[in-house]
Design a protein around this motif. Structure first.
Motif, PDB file in Angstrom:
ATOM      1  N   LEU A 250      21.962 -23.633  14.041  1.00  0.00           N
ATOM      2  CA  LEU A 250      21.396 -22.595  14.910  1.00  0.00           C
ATOM      3  C   LEU A 250      21.297 -21.212  14.266  1.00  0.00           C
ATOM      4  O   LEU A 250      20.297 -20.510  14.484  1.00  0.00           O
ATOM      5  N   PRO A 251      22.272 -20.760  13.470  1.00  0.00           N
ATOM      6  CA  PRO A 251      22.104 -19.447  12.831  1.00  0.00           C
ATOM      7  C   PRO A 251      20.953 -19.396  11.829  1.00  0.00           C
ATOM      8  O   PRO A 251      20.573 -18.303  11.383  1.00  0.00           O
ATOM      9  N   ASN A 252      20.396 -20.564  11.480  1.00  0.00           N
ATOM     10  CA  ASN A 252      19.276 -20.621  10.535  1.00  0.00           C
ATOM     11  C   ASN A 252      17.920 -20.726  11.233  1.00  0.00           C
ATOM     12  O   ASN A 252      16.906 -20.974  10.580  1.00  0.00           O
ATOM     13  N   MET A 253      17.914 -20.517  12.537  1.00  0.00           N
ATOM     14  CA  MET A 253      16.666 -20.567  13.297  1.00  0.00           C
ATOM     15  C   MET A 253      16.025 -19.188  13.387  1.00  0.00           C
ATOM     16  O   MET A 253      16.708 -18.158  13.408  1.00  0.00           O
ATOM     17  N   LYS A 254      14.697 -19.179  13.461  1.00  0.00           N
ATOM     18  CA  LYS A 254      13.987 -17.938  13.734  1.00  0.00           C
ATOM     19  C   LYS A 254      14.250 -17.495  15.171  1.00  0.00           C
ATOM     20  O   LYS A 254      14.566 -18.317  16.041  1.00  0.00           O
ATOM     21  N   PHE A 255      14.092 -16.223  15.436  1.00  0.00           N
ATOM     22  CA  PHE A 255      14.148 -15.742  16.807  1.00  0.00           C
ATOM     23  C   PHE A 255      13.042 -16.431  17.615  1.00  0.00           C
ATOM     24  O   PHE A 255      11.923 -16.613  17.128  1.00  0.00           O
ATOM     25  N   HIS A 256      13.375 -16.847  18.823  1.00  0.00           N
ATOM     26  CA  HIS A 256      12.458 -17.556  19.721  1.00  0.00           C
ATOM     27  C   HIS A 256      12.094 -18.947  19.193  1.00  0.00           C
ATOM     28  O   HIS A 256      11.088 -19.530  19.610  1.00  0.00           O
ATOM     29  N   GLY A 257      12.907 -19.484  18.289  1.00  0.00           N
ATOM     30  CA  GLY A 257      12.680 -20.841  17.806  1.00  0.00           C
ATOM     31  C   GLY A 257      12.953 -21.869  18.892  1.00  0.00           C
ATOM     32  O   GLY A 257      13.577 -21.583  19.924  1.00  0.00           O
ATOM     33  N   LYS A 258      12.479 -23.095  18.647  1.00  0.00           N
ATOM     34  CA  LYS A 258      12.633 -24.167  19.631  1.00  0.00           C
ATOM     35  C   LYS A 258      13.556 -25.256  19.089  1.00  0.00           C
ATOM     36  O   LYS A 258      13.471 -25.632  17.920  1.00  0.00           O
ATOM     37  N   VAL A 259      14.407 -25.763  19.991  1.00  0.00           N
ATOM     38  CA  VAL A 259      15.357 -26.815  19.644  1.00  0.00           C
ATOM     39  C   VAL A 259      15.158 -27.986  20.597  1.00  0.00           C
ATOM     40  O   VAL A 259      15.217 -27.813  21.818  1.00  0.00           O
ATOM     41  N   ALA A 260      14.908 -29.178  20.053  1.00  0.00           N
ATOM     42  CA  ALA A 260      14.789 -30.396  20.858  1.00  0.00           C
ATOM     43  C   ALA A 260      16.079 -31.192  20.722  1.00  0.00           C
ATOM     44  O   ALA A 260      16.455 -31.602  19.621  1.00  0.00           O
ATOM     45  N   VAL A 282      22.456 -18.879  20.492  1.00  0.00           N
ATOM     46  CA  VAL A 282      21.305 -19.219  21.332  1.00  0.00           C
ATOM     47  C   VAL A 282      20.828 -17.990  22.090  1.00  0.00           C
ATOM     48  O   VAL A 282      19.624 -17.703  22.167  1.00  0.00           O
ATOM     49  N   LEU A 283      21.770 -17.249  22.640  1.00  0.00           N
ATOM     50  CA  LEU A 283      21.422 -16.062  23.426  1.00  0.00           C
ATOM     51  C   LEU A 283      20.779 -14.984  22.557  1.00  0.00           C
ATOM     52  O   LEU A 283      19.693 -14.475  22.864  1.00  0.00           O
ATOM     53  N   ILE A 284      21.443 -14.641  21.460  1.00  0.00           N
ATOM     54  CA  ILE A 284      20.978 -13.528  20.632  1.00  0.00           C
ATOM     55  C   ILE A 284      19.634 -13.839  19.981  1.00  0.00           C
ATOM     56  O   ILE A 284      18.754 -12.974  19.890  1.00  0.00           O
ATOM     57  N   ARG A 285      19.445 -15.088  19.558  1.00  0.00           N
ATOM     58  CA  ARG A 285      18.188 -15.451  18.896  1.00  0.00           C
ATOM     59  C   ARG A 285      17.115 -15.896  19.893  1.00  0.00           C
ATOM     60  O   ARG A 285      16.020 -16.270  19.490  1.00  0.00           O
ATOM     61  N   ARG A 286      17.451 -15.865  21.184  1.00  0.00           N
ATOM     62  CA  ARG A 286      16.491 -16.221  22.242  1.00  0.00           C
ATOM     63  C   ARG A 286      15.896 -17.613  21.997  1.00  0.00           C
ATOM     64  O   ARG A 286      14.680 -17.833  22.100  1.00  0.00           O
ATOM     65  N   LEU A 287      16.766 -18.544  21.642  1.00  0.00           N
ATOM     66  CA  LEU A 287      16.288 -19.890  21.324  1.00  0.00           C
ATOM     67  C   LEU A 287      15.933 -20.655  22.590  1.00  0.00           C
ATOM     68  O   LEU A 287      16.567 -20.507  23.635  1.00  0.00           O
TER      69      LEU A 287
END
Length: 358
Positions: A250-260, A282-287
């Motif tokens: 998760l820390p390697n995701m872009k902001f507003h990225g999507k997780v399935a 999840v909260l900070i990166r708006r995932l």
């Protein structure tokens, strides 16, 4: 051939707790029985009788046994163990118009030699009734639940677009390796980072679609993952594992990225722990984190089968060595539970299929 009068059937002796699957011995979770075969009759006009030729081995079956969700199949104590399978139709009730004797049918079946049942709405004739174009096992893997899970996870859940980047956990598993290939070779991903559990699996994935593959058992896994993804982060994450791998991604995701969220194999034999730090990521990166199962998407089956078959024929999806582990249990029916239990020990590459009969 004359119709069978009895069938070997595995039933659930007791539910499976966090101590894990016991496939044999006095503490086994399963009991091998011999039961009479019911034939379709005027009193049971909606039934079909099949000889079970091959069965799928899936981690999700443990959730069916535990009663994980009200809309999933349920396997209670003393029930036959449910599985996806392919069976040859031996007899049909008079009200059955969808199938005929000799058809190969994909459907929800049980651990049995023969099975009499009312077909589900999701049942279909394998390859449309035409001669098989690929090994039978392929129709239980890439051209079945593994491929359909990939298709709806990427297209419907992640809404994956050409040029986007993707991380895949459990990438050498039955779903994961299809996700890697489909994203890169069919949908045009700019970068696919695969996570698997050995150097050999990582090397295989890099031959078949992964730009980078990272071994989660490495002592430097977190750093190696960050380096593989790069500073820009990933657009999407297809998770089959949960647990510490999920936390690391998760820390390697872009902001507003999507997780399935497709699976959680690391947690099926443990209670797991809640990680508040992950919640904050999840909260900070708006995932956008979305869980899904196939039960909401079976209407996509015809579109998926056509697109995936075309991708295999064109060479975009590889179905050869490494994409499946096929166990020959012809004449060795008692080996079904042990084969399934191997899923949780990482003994399979790709889809794990058991062949029961010709």
């Amino acid at each position: 051939m004359s119709l069978p009068t009895t069938s070997k059937v595995f039933i659930l002796k007791r539910s499976i707790d966090d101590s894990g699957v016991k496939a044999s011995g006095p503490d086994s979770h399963f009991t091998l029985t011999t039961q009479p075969v019911t034939l379709p009759s005027p009193e049971t006009p909606n039934l079909i009788l099949v000889q079970v030729l091959a069965i799928s081995n899936d981690p999700s079956q443990i959730l069916w046994i535990r009663g994980g969700a009200p809309d999933l199949p349920i396997v209670g104590e003393a029930d036959p163990v449910k599985t996806y399978g392919i069976g040859r139709v031996l007899a049909v009730g008079k009200n059955v118009g969808k199938f005929k004797t000799g058809d190969l049918v994909f459907d929800l079946m049980v651990w049995a030699e023969y099975y009499t049942y009312e077909p589900t709405d999701r049942a279909y004739v394998v390859n449309g009734g035409r001669p098989l174009e690929f090994p039978l096992s392929t129709y239980l893997g890439i051209l079945s639940t593994s491929g359909l899970t990939t298709y709806v996870g990427l297209k419907n859940v992640l809404e994956f677009k050409p040029g986007q980047s993707l991380i895949v956990s459990g990438a050498a598993g039955s779903v994961g390796h299809v996700v890697v290939q489909y994203a890169k070779n069919v949908l045009g991903a700019s970068k696919v980072v695969a996570i698997a559990g050995s150097a050999d699996k990582c090397a295989w994935l890099e031959k078949h679609g992964a730009d980078e593959a990272v071994n989660y058992k490495s002592a430097e896994f977190t750093n190696e993952l960050a380096e593989a993804v790069g500073p820009d982060g990933a657009d999407a994450f297809f998770d089959n594992v949960a647990g510490r791998v999920y936390d690391a991604v998760l820390p390697n995701m872009k902001f507003h990225g999507k997780v399935a969220l497709c699976g959680a194999i690391s947690q099926y034999n443990s209670k797991g722990t809640y990680n508040a730090d992950t919640h904050m990521v999840v909260l900070i990166r708006r995932l956008h984190v979305i869980g899904f199962t196939l039960w909401d998407h079976y209407d996509e089956t015809p579109n998926f089968l056509k697109e995936c078959t075309d991708a295999i024929k064109s060479g975009k999806i590889w179905i050869g060595e490494g994409t499946e582990t096929v166990v020959d249990l012809r004449g060795k029916f008692e080996g079904i539970p042990k084969t399934w239990a191997g899923l949780f020990q990482g003994k399979n590459n790709g889809k794990l299929v058991s062949i029961l009969a010709d």
